[in-house]
Design a protein around this motif. Structure first.
Motif, PDB file in Angstrom:
ATOM      1  N   ASN A   1      -8.667 -38.932   2.781  1.00  0.00           N
ATOM      2  CA  ASN A   1     -10.128 -38.824   2.729  1.00  0.00           C
ATOM      3  C   ASN A   1     -10.617 -38.339   1.372  1.00  0.00           C
ATOM      4  O   ASN A   1     -11.624 -38.833   0.845  1.00  0.00           O
ATOM      5  CB  ASN A   1     -10.619 -37.881   3.832  1.00  0.00           C
ATOM      6  CG  ASN A   1     -10.572 -38.520   5.205  1.00  0.00           C
ATOM      7  OD1 ASN A   1     -10.754 -39.728   5.346  1.00  0.00           O
ATOM      8  ND2 ASN A   1     -10.316 -37.712   6.232  1.00  0.00           N
ATOM      9  N   ALA A   2      -9.910 -37.385   0.805  1.00  0.00           N
ATOM     10  CA  ALA A   2     -10.298 -36.866  -0.509  1.00  0.00           C
ATOM     11  C   ALA A   2     -10.210 -37.961  -1.568  1.00  0.00           C
ATOM     12  O   ALA A   2     -11.087 -38.074  -2.453  1.00  0.00           O
ATOM     13  CB  ALA A   2      -9.417 -35.684  -0.895  1.00  0.00           C
TER      14      ALA A   2
ATOM     15  N   ARG B   1     -13.058 -40.571  -1.105  1.00  0.00           N
ATOM     16  CA  ARG B   1     -14.328 -40.075  -1.654  1.00  0.00           C
ATOM     17  C   ARG B   1     -14.325 -40.154  -3.175  1.00  0.00           C
ATOM     18  O   ARG B   1     -15.357 -40.474  -3.797  1.00  0.00           O
ATOM     19  CB  ARG B   1     -14.573 -38.639  -1.183  1.00  0.00           C
ATOM     20  CG  ARG B   1     -14.900 -38.515   0.305  1.00  0.00           C
ATOM     21  CD  ARG B   1     -15.393 -37.132   0.662  1.00  0.00           C
ATOM     22  NE  ARG B   1     -14.349 -36.134   0.525  1.00  0.00           N
ATOM     23  CZ  ARG B   1     -13.535 -35.760   1.519  1.00  0.00           C
ATOM     24  NH1 ARG B   1     -13.636 -36.330   2.717  1.00  0.00           N
ATOM     25  NH2 ARG B   1     -12.612 -34.830   1.321  1.00  0.00           N
TER      26      ARG B   1
ATOM     27  N   LYS C   1     -14.887 -43.734  -4.177  1.00  0.00           N
ATOM     28  CA  LYS C   1     -16.283 -44.110  -3.994  1.00  0.00           C
ATOM     29  C   LYS C   1     -17.141 -43.578  -5.122  1.00  0.00           C
ATOM     30  O   LYS C   1     -18.000 -44.286  -5.659  1.00  0.00           O
ATOM     31  CB  LYS C   1     -16.788 -43.597  -2.646  1.00  0.00           C
ATOM     32  CG  LYS C   1     -18.217 -44.026  -2.336  1.00  0.00           C
ATOM     33  CD  LYS C   1     -18.615 -43.710  -0.910  1.00  0.00           C
ATOM     34  CE  LYS C   1     -20.004 -44.259  -0.601  1.00  0.00           C
ATOM     35  NZ  LYS C   1     -20.375 -44.072   0.829  1.00  0.00           N
ATOM     36  N   SER C   2     -16.904 -42.343  -5.529  1.00  0.00           N
ATOM     37  CA  SER C   2     -17.710 -41.754  -6.596  1.00  0.00           C
ATOM     38  C   SER C   2     -17.449 -42.446  -7.935  1.00  0.00           C
ATOM     39  O   SER C   2     -18.341 -42.505  -8.785  1.00  0.00           O
ATOM     40  CB  SER C   2     -17.422 -40.259  -6.721  1.00  0.00           C
ATOM     41  OG  SER C   2     -16.115 -40.018  -7.249  1.00  0.00           O
TER      42      SER C   2
ATOM     43  N   LEU D   1     -17.036 -44.993   5.477  1.00  0.00           N
ATOM     44  CA  LEU D   1     -17.281 -44.603   4.086  1.00  0.00           C
ATOM     45  C   LEU D   1     -18.014 -45.668   3.284  1.00  0.00           C
ATOM     46  O   LEU D   1     -18.673 -45.349   2.291  1.00  0.00           O
ATOM     47  CB  LEU D   1     -15.959 -44.273   3.389  1.00  0.00           C
ATOM     48  CG  LEU D   1     -15.403 -42.884   3.640  1.00  0.00           C
ATOM     49  CD1 LEU D   1     -14.053 -42.717   2.960  1.00  0.00           C
ATOM     50  CD2 LEU D   1     -16.366 -41.818   3.119  1.00  0.00           C
TER      51      LEU D   1
ATOM     52  N   LEU E   1     -17.009 -48.214   1.112  1.00  0.00           N
ATOM     53  CA  LEU E   1     -16.601 -48.157  -0.287  1.00  0.00           C
ATOM     54  C   LEU E   1     -17.150 -49.358  -1.059  1.00  0.00           C
ATOM     55  O   LEU E   1     -17.054 -50.492  -0.592  1.00  0.00           O
ATOM     56  CB  LEU E   1     -15.072 -48.132  -0.390  1.00  0.00           C
ATOM     57  CG  LEU E   1     -14.407 -46.918   0.271  1.00  0.00           C
ATOM     58  CD1 LEU E   1     -12.895 -47.069   0.235  1.00  0.00           C
ATOM     59  CD2 LEU E   1     -14.820 -45.643  -0.428  1.00  0.00           C
TER      60      LEU E   1
END
Length: 254
Positions: free
Chosen positions: A112-113, A116, A119-120, A143, A145
């Motif tokens: 998950n980390a 994220r 995605k950022s 999420l 993506l």
């Protein structure tokens, strides 16, 4: 030209004949190689390989198989590495390996980390997914993506493949497709659109049928291509062109 969309050419198994391995691959038409990082300790070697060779592109990630080697601060180190190395084409290899039940909770936290983070940074993700296709596709849907990515070494059903395709991902086809017992995977391969897959070897792992127990290498991707072509009723040349175009699109290769 063929692209091996997933191969661990930084691994020690190639230390004695790495240059010769590249030559064997190029001799059978493999013109580019996507090499993923798996642990923080291995990133420098992956980066060095990408810097040394114009025919190698790289990604960096934290692989679920090596949970004992990862540390809490590695995610922050990954973010820093991505910022410092704009040549990195994707985040990965990351994901879930449900064969290791005792580490599943930690795997999901790490996965998950990294999702994220991808995605950022608007990076595609290279995902290792073993016995977890449905749960991983559910998480990816949550999420949303922006850059999709690759479901490496896909071995699931047609329905599972299409769930990933609908989320903007493609599936990686490798050694597993060469085994006659892979009937479910064969049905999935037949169902895929021409822009829904890439060819890969996962070298030095994922040996092809007839090569069990041997080190795998990119030169064998032609055999994967031929098998996929047979299953889909197309020529190997057509499959190679489709896979190459898709790999270029997914990873932003020129």
């Amino acid at each position: 030209m063929l692209i091996d969309a997933h191969c661990h050419l930084d691994f020690a198994e190639f230390d004695d004949d790495r240059d010769a391995m590249f030559e064997r691959a190029r001799a059978v038409g493999v013109g580019h190689f996507m090499v993923p990082g798996t642990t923080r300790e291995r990133w420098p070697g992956v980066l060095a390989l990408g810097e040394k060779r114009d025919d190698v592109s790289i990604s960096l990630g934290l692989h679920p198989y090596f949970m004992d080697e990862h540390r809490e601060e590695d995610v922050e180190a990954l973010a820093q590495a991505l910022d410092e190395h704009p040549e990195v084409k994707a985040l990965g290899e990351c994901g879930i390996d449900a064969r290791f039940d005792e580490s599943l909770a930690d795997q999901w936290a790490l996965f998950n980390a990294q999702l994220r983070l991808a995605k950022s940074r608007q990076l595609p993700v290279v995902i290792h997914c073993v016995h977890a296709n449905d749960k991983v596709s559910q998480r990816l849907r949550q999420l949303d993506l922006p850059a999709g990515g690759l479901i490496h070494a896909f071995a699931g059903s047609p329905d599972q493949a299409w769930k990933f395709l609908d989320l903007g991902f493609v599936v990686g086809l490798g050694g597993a497709v060469t085994y006659e017992r892979a009937q479910r995977l064969w049905r999935a391969v037949k169902s895929l659109p021409e822009d829904g897959f890439v060819l890969e070897t996962d070298s030095p792992d994922m040996p092809l049928c007839g090569h069990q127990g041997q080190r795998n290498e990119p030169a064998r991707i032609g055999q994967v291509c031929e098998m996929v072509a047979n299953l889909r009723g197309e020529t190997p040349e057509a499959i190679a062109a489709q896979s190459t175009a898709t790999a270029k699109r997914v990873f932003g290769l020129s």
